[in-house]
Write a protein that holds these residues in place. Structure first.
Motif, PDB file in Angstrom:
ATOM      1  N   LYS A 110       0.833  -1.208   0.000  1.00 26.19           N
ATOM      2  CA  LYS A 110       0.000   0.000   0.000  1.00 26.19           C
ATOM      3  C   LYS A 110       0.865   1.253   0.000  1.00 26.19           C
ATOM      4  O   LYS A 110       0.365   2.358  -0.187  1.00 26.19           O
ATOM      5  CB  LYS A 110      -0.901   0.007   1.240  1.00 26.19           C
ATOM      6  CG  LYS A 110      -1.995  -1.041   1.227  1.00 26.19           C
ATOM      7  CD  LYS A 110      -3.123  -0.703   0.266  1.00 26.19           C
ATOM      8  CE  LYS A 110      -3.945   0.483   0.743  1.00 26.19           C
ATOM      9  NZ  LYS A 110      -5.104   0.740  -0.141  1.00 26.19           N
ATOM     10  N   GLY A 111       2.161   1.075   0.240  1.00 25.36           N
ATOM     11  CA  GLY A 111       3.078   2.203   0.246  1.00 25.36           C
ATOM     12  C   GLY A 111       3.206   2.901   1.574  1.00 25.36           C
ATOM     13  O   GLY A 111       4.009   3.826   1.715  1.00 25.36           O
ATOM     14  N   THR A 112       2.455   2.458   2.578  1.00 26.58           N
ATOM     15  CA  THR A 112       2.503   3.133   3.879  1.00 26.58           C
ATOM     16  C   THR A 112       3.789   2.807   4.630  1.00 26.58           C
ATOM     17  O   THR A 112       4.281   3.624   5.404  1.00 26.58           O
ATOM     18  CB  THR A 112       1.292   2.722   4.736  1.00 26.58           C
ATOM     19  OG1 THR A 112       1.218   1.287   4.782  1.00 26.58           O
ATOM     20  CG2 THR A 112       0.002   3.249   4.132  1.00 26.58           C
ATOM     21  N   ASN A 113       4.327   1.601   4.411  1.00 27.53           N
ATOM     22  CA  ASN A 113       5.594   1.219   5.037  1.00 27.53           C
ATOM     23  C   ASN A 113       6.728   1.460   4.041  1.00 27.53           C
ATOM     24  O   ASN A 113       7.325   0.531   3.485  1.00 27.53           O
ATOM     25  CB  ASN A 113       5.543  -0.246   5.476  1.00 27.53           C
ATOM     26  CG  ASN A 113       4.529  -0.486   6.579  1.00 27.53           C
ATOM     27  OD1 ASN A 113       4.556   0.169   7.617  1.00 27.53           O
ATOM     28  ND2 ASN A 113       3.620  -1.416   6.355  1.00 27.53           N
ATOM     29  N   PHE A 114       7.030   2.717   3.834  1.00 19.28           N
ATOM     30  CA  PHE A 114       7.932   3.186   2.780  1.00 19.28           C
ATOM     31  C   PHE A 114       9.317   2.558   2.911  1.00 19.28           C
ATOM     32  O   PHE A 114       9.838   1.921   1.990  1.00 19.28           O
ATOM     33  CB  PHE A 114       8.004   4.715   2.848  1.00 19.28           C
ATOM     34  CG  PHE A 114       8.843   5.352   1.791  1.00 19.28           C
ATOM     35  CD1 PHE A 114       8.286   5.749   0.583  1.00 19.28           C
ATOM     36  CD2 PHE A 114      10.197   5.579   1.993  1.00 19.28           C
ATOM     37  CE1 PHE A 114       9.060   6.352  -0.392  1.00 19.28           C
ATOM     38  CE2 PHE A 114      10.982   6.174   1.032  1.00 19.28           C
ATOM     39  CZ  PHE A 114      10.417   6.569  -0.172  1.00 19.28           C
ATOM     40  N   GLU A 115       9.953   2.715   4.067  1.00 13.14           N
ATOM     41  CA  GLU A 115      11.318   2.235   4.258  1.00 13.14           C
ATOM     42  C   GLU A 115      11.382   0.708   4.200  1.00 13.14           C
ATOM     43  O   GLU A 115      12.386   0.138   3.754  1.00 13.14           O
ATOM     44  CB  GLU A 115      11.864   2.729   5.599  1.00 13.14           C
ATOM     45  CG  GLU A 115      12.065   4.228   5.667  1.00 13.14           C
ATOM     46  CD  GLU A 115      13.116   4.709   4.666  1.00 13.14           C
ATOM     47  OE1 GLU A 115      14.004   3.902   4.315  1.00 13.14           O
ATOM     48  OE2 GLU A 115      13.053   5.872   4.243  1.00 13.14           O
ATOM     49  N   THR A 116      10.326   0.045   4.636  1.00 14.60           N
ATOM     50  CA  THR A 116      10.300  -1.412   4.597  1.00 14.60           C
ATOM     51  C   THR A 116      10.378  -1.923   3.169  1.00 14.60           C
ATOM     52  O   THR A 116      11.124  -2.869   2.861  1.00 14.60           O
ATOM     53  CB  THR A 116       9.015  -1.933   5.260  1.00 14.60           C
ATOM     54  OG1 THR A 116       8.995  -1.516   6.628  1.00 14.60           O
ATOM     55  CG2 THR A 116       8.937  -3.447   5.201  1.00 14.60           C
ATOM     56  N   VAL A 117       9.606  -1.312   2.286  1.00 15.27           N
ATOM     57  CA  VAL A 117       9.626  -1.713   0.877  1.00 15.27           C
ATOM     58  C   VAL A 117      11.003  -1.482   0.266  1.00 15.27           C
ATOM     59  O   VAL A 117      11.548  -2.356  -0.427  1.00 15.27           O
ATOM     60  CB  VAL A 117       8.549  -0.947   0.081  1.00 15.27           C
ATOM     61  CG1 VAL A 117       8.651  -1.260  -1.409  1.00 15.27           C
ATOM     62  CG2 VAL A 117       7.159  -1.292   0.595  1.00 15.27           C
ATOM     63  N   LYS A 172     -11.230  -7.798  -3.237  1.00 18.50           N
ATOM     64  CA  LYS A 172     -11.013  -6.586  -2.469  1.00 18.50           C
ATOM     65  C   LYS A 172      -9.608  -6.602  -1.883  1.00 18.50           C
ATOM     66  O   LYS A 172      -8.972  -7.647  -1.773  1.00 18.50           O
ATOM     67  CB  LYS A 172     -12.031  -6.467  -1.324  1.00 18.50           C
ATOM     68  CG  LYS A 172     -13.470  -6.328  -1.761  1.00 18.50           C
ATOM     69  CD  LYS A 172     -14.385  -6.208  -0.532  1.00 18.50           C
ATOM     70  CE  LYS A 172     -15.844  -6.057  -0.936  1.00 18.50           C
ATOM     71  NZ  LYS A 172     -16.720  -5.951   0.266  1.00 18.50           N
ATOM     72  N   TYR A 173      -9.150  -5.417  -1.514  1.00 20.79           N
ATOM     73  CA  TYR A 173      -7.902  -5.253  -0.772  1.00 20.79           C
ATOM     74  C   TYR A 173      -6.731  -5.909  -1.531  1.00 20.79           C
ATOM     75  O   TYR A 173      -6.538  -5.680  -2.718  1.00 20.79           O
ATOM     76  CB  TYR A 173      -8.056  -5.812   0.649  1.00 20.79           C
ATOM     77  CG  TYR A 173      -9.323  -5.368   1.317  1.00 20.79           C
ATOM     78  CD1 TYR A 173      -9.569  -3.996   1.550  1.00 20.79           C
ATOM     79  CD2 TYR A 173     -10.311  -6.280   1.692  1.00 20.79           C
ATOM     80  CE1 TYR A 173     -10.745  -3.578   2.173  1.00 20.79           C
ATOM     81  CE2 TYR A 173     -11.489  -5.864   2.303  1.00 20.79           C
ATOM     82  CZ  TYR A 173     -11.698  -4.517   2.541  1.00 20.79           C
ATOM     83  OH  TYR A 173     -12.860  -4.102   3.136  1.00 20.79           O
ATOM     84  N   LYS A 174      -5.949  -6.734  -0.842  1.00 20.72           N
ATOM     85  CA  LYS A 174      -4.768  -7.329  -1.488  1.00 20.72           C
ATOM     86  C   LYS A 174      -5.171  -8.247  -2.630  1.00 20.72           C
ATOM     87  O   LYS A 174      -4.466  -8.311  -3.658  1.00 20.72           O
ATOM     88  CB  LYS A 174      -3.940  -8.097  -0.461  1.00 20.72           C
ATOM     89  CG  LYS A 174      -2.646  -8.656  -1.018  1.00 20.72           C
ATOM     90  CD  LYS A 174      -1.834  -9.384   0.044  1.00 20.72           C
ATOM     91  CE  LYS A 174      -0.541  -9.960  -0.544  1.00 20.72           C
ATOM     92  NZ  LYS A 174       0.266 -10.674   0.478  1.00 20.72           N
ATOM     93  N   ALA A 175      -6.276  -8.963  -2.490  1.00 22.10           N
ATOM     94  CA  ALA A 175      -6.727  -9.847  -3.565  1.00 22.10           C
ATOM     95  C   ALA A 175      -7.007  -9.053  -4.835  1.00 22.10           C
ATOM     96  O   ALA A 175      -6.721  -9.529  -5.953  1.00 22.10           O
ATOM     97  CB  ALA A 175      -7.979 -10.612  -3.126  1.00 22.10           C
ATOM     98  N   GLY A 444     -12.381  -4.920   6.895  1.00 20.47           N
ATOM     99  CA  GLY A 444     -11.288  -4.297   6.161  1.00 20.47           C
ATOM    100  C   GLY A 444      -9.988  -5.065   6.285  1.00 20.47           C
ATOM    101  O   GLY A 444      -9.879  -6.054   7.018  1.00 20.47           O
ATOM    102  N   PHE A 445      -8.986  -4.584   5.552  1.00 15.58           N
ATOM    103  CA  PHE A 445      -7.672  -5.225   5.521  1.00 15.58           C
ATOM    104  C   PHE A 445      -6.708  -4.337   6.285  1.00 15.58           C
ATOM    105  O   PHE A 445      -6.243  -3.309   5.777  1.00 15.58           O
ATOM    106  CB  PHE A 445      -7.210  -5.397   4.071  1.00 15.58           C
ATOM    107  CG  PHE A 445      -6.030  -6.304   3.899  1.00 15.58           C
ATOM    108  CD1 PHE A 445      -6.205  -7.606   3.465  1.00 15.58           C
ATOM    109  CD2 PHE A 445      -4.740  -5.877   4.171  1.00 15.58           C
ATOM    110  CE1 PHE A 445      -5.119  -8.463   3.292  1.00 15.58           C
ATOM    111  CE2 PHE A 445      -3.664  -6.714   4.013  1.00 15.58           C
ATOM    112  CZ  PHE A 445      -3.837  -8.010   3.572  1.00 15.58           C
TER     113      PHE A 445
END
Length: 451
Positions: A110-117, A172-175, A444-445
């Motif tokens: 989702k891009g929220t964990n920027f440094e992790t990616v 939905k979501y990741k799927a 939600g996911f």
């Protein structure tokens, strides 16, 4: 401790596990004998008999222990999985059976964990020499321009369109992101996809295991062992111990049915470190609203007769950073699995999560409640349940630490002890998360924070 690079530590680990059937069974028997002698000595000191007859507490404990033990599929699956031959180099030593065009590494975020990616993608730099590899990051957010700019040029960025542009029947979501990726890639049976979470750290050993699986195997879906030592290793004792229980389950609930039957138990499959043939993805698709899309996919793949195999290499991830994230993560899993319309799936989930608590609670209650005597065979059985489960936890903790740089021998022992002590409390919290889903399913996911 081993100080080599991760892929060399992994290779060394599996050179040991090649002889698992010679190492772990005698150590388990010795451990049980020592515990048996110790507890018999303590009971004799306290004048507590283990040669009594049957009473109502004995009947209750036998019935409950029998139900929770044999509701597992199979009983003592973690012990069997640890002690039966693993044959980790079977694919590498097998003759070539098939070819392929591409292996696509697919990381969804989702891009929220920027440094992790960025940290995960950085591990791909050393893998670029393989011409068969394609590196893909699937971004399920329209407002991640900063992440797009930060990713290296050799990575293909795949942006999932908004719901007004890309519509699905159910997903939905990741799927939904995985379904867009599947359609966009035009996969064939000559293509393979290695699915990763955003914190999954792969190395040369991981990729080589994929190559060996594809070229030397016959299965269309592969799943491997995940260790939770990538980041924050034992920074939080409870959360790290919780992930050790998952490593222990890899021996049995996840790995054993695949090694013996070529298929997982019902639909138990990881959401990461999963290798899938393109033709299988096209046959099953990711069209599901299930919050546990990985379980749903495996459940349907099993029903369609596709064959599974085990990837004998380690991918490193990280435990949740807070108890809140841990609880939300488990609730999402349990809600998703409960949505599968199969009574055996739901019963399996409940016995898997709640059942192991009995291996600690009932022996203590039986032995300490008014010091009523119990039959000797019941004492042996209850002790075996606790020792065998505790043993797999210790082995899982030790194996993880052996491939973790900077872990001293004293820390290795402390981590193993903490894992055993905290194991019942982990299951209690997971049981509470499961029960909470019965009256209020997760919505939600939930994307948990990662560093």
């Amino acid at each position: 401790m081993i100080s080599a690079k991760p892929h060399l530590r992994t290779t060394s680990l599996y050179k040991i596990l090649e002889y698992n059937y010679l190492i772990f069974p005698p150590v388990l028997v010795l451990t049980f004998y020592v515990c048996y002698a110790f507890f018999r000595f303590q009971l004799d000191k306290l004048n507590i008999s283990v040669a009594g007859g049957w009473d109502w507490t004995t009947v209750v404990h036998v019935l409950l222990t029998f139900i929770c033990t044999f509701a597992q599929a199979p009983p003592y699956s973690n012990v069997w999985g640890l002690c039966l031959p693993m044959r980790p180099f079977a694919y590498a030593r097998a003759p070539l059976k098939r070819s392929f065009k591409t292996l696509r590494i697919c990381l969804v975020t989702k891009g929220t964990n920027f440094e992790t990616v960025l940290n995960s993608v950085h591990q791909w730099e050393d893998l670029r020499q393989h011409s068969y590899l394609r590196f893909h990051v699937v971004i399920d957010d329209e407002n991640c321009e900063e992440l797009r700019k930060a990713l290296p040029s050799f990575v293909q960025i795949i942006q999932v369109p908004g719901p007004n542009i890309f519509r699905t029947r159910k997903a939905k979501y990741k799927a939904r992101a995985l379904e867009f990726y599947r359609q966009q890639q035009n996969l064939s049976k000559e293509d393979w996809v290695l699915h990763l979470d955003e914190e999954s750290l792969i190395d040369a050993a991981s990729v080589q295991a994929c190559f060996d699986f594809i070229l030397g195997g016959e299965a269309q879906i592969g799943m491997g062992t995940i260790y939770y030592n990538g980041v924050n290793h034992w920074q939080n004792s409870f959360l790290s111990a919780a992930e050790v229980t998952r490593i222990s389950d890899d021996f049995g609930q996840f790995q054993l049915p695949i090694r013996i039957c070529g298929r997982p138990l019902l639909g138990y499959m990881h959401g990461s470190w999963v290798l899938i043939n393109g033709a299988v993805e096209n046959a099953i698709t990711w069209e599901t609203a299930c919050l546990a899309e990985d379980f749903w996919f495996a459940y349907n793949a099993v029903s369609r007769g596709f064959k599974f195999g085990w990837l004998h290499a380690v991918v490193r991830e990280q435990p949740p950073e807070t108890l809140r994230d841990f609880f939300r993560q488990r609730r999402r899993w349990y809600t998703g699995i409960f949505s599968i319309p199969n009574v055996f799936v739901r019963l399996s989930l409940m016995t898997t999560v709640i059942g192991p608590i009995s291996f600690f609670v009932w022996p203590l209650f039986t032995l300490l409640n008014k010091r009523e005597p119990i039959p000797h065979w019941l004492f042996v059985w209850l002790l075996w349940n606790s020792v065998s489960h505790g043993y797999t936890i210790v082995v899982a903790s030790v194996l993880q630490d052996l491939v973790t740089a900077g872990v001293s021998w004293s820390s290795l022992i402390v981590h193993a002890a903490k894992s055993v002590v905290l194991w019942p409390f982990v299951h209690l919290l997971q049981a509470f998360a499961l029960v909470s889903c019965l009256w209020q399913p997760a919505k939600g996911f939930a994307v948990i924070a990662k560093s």
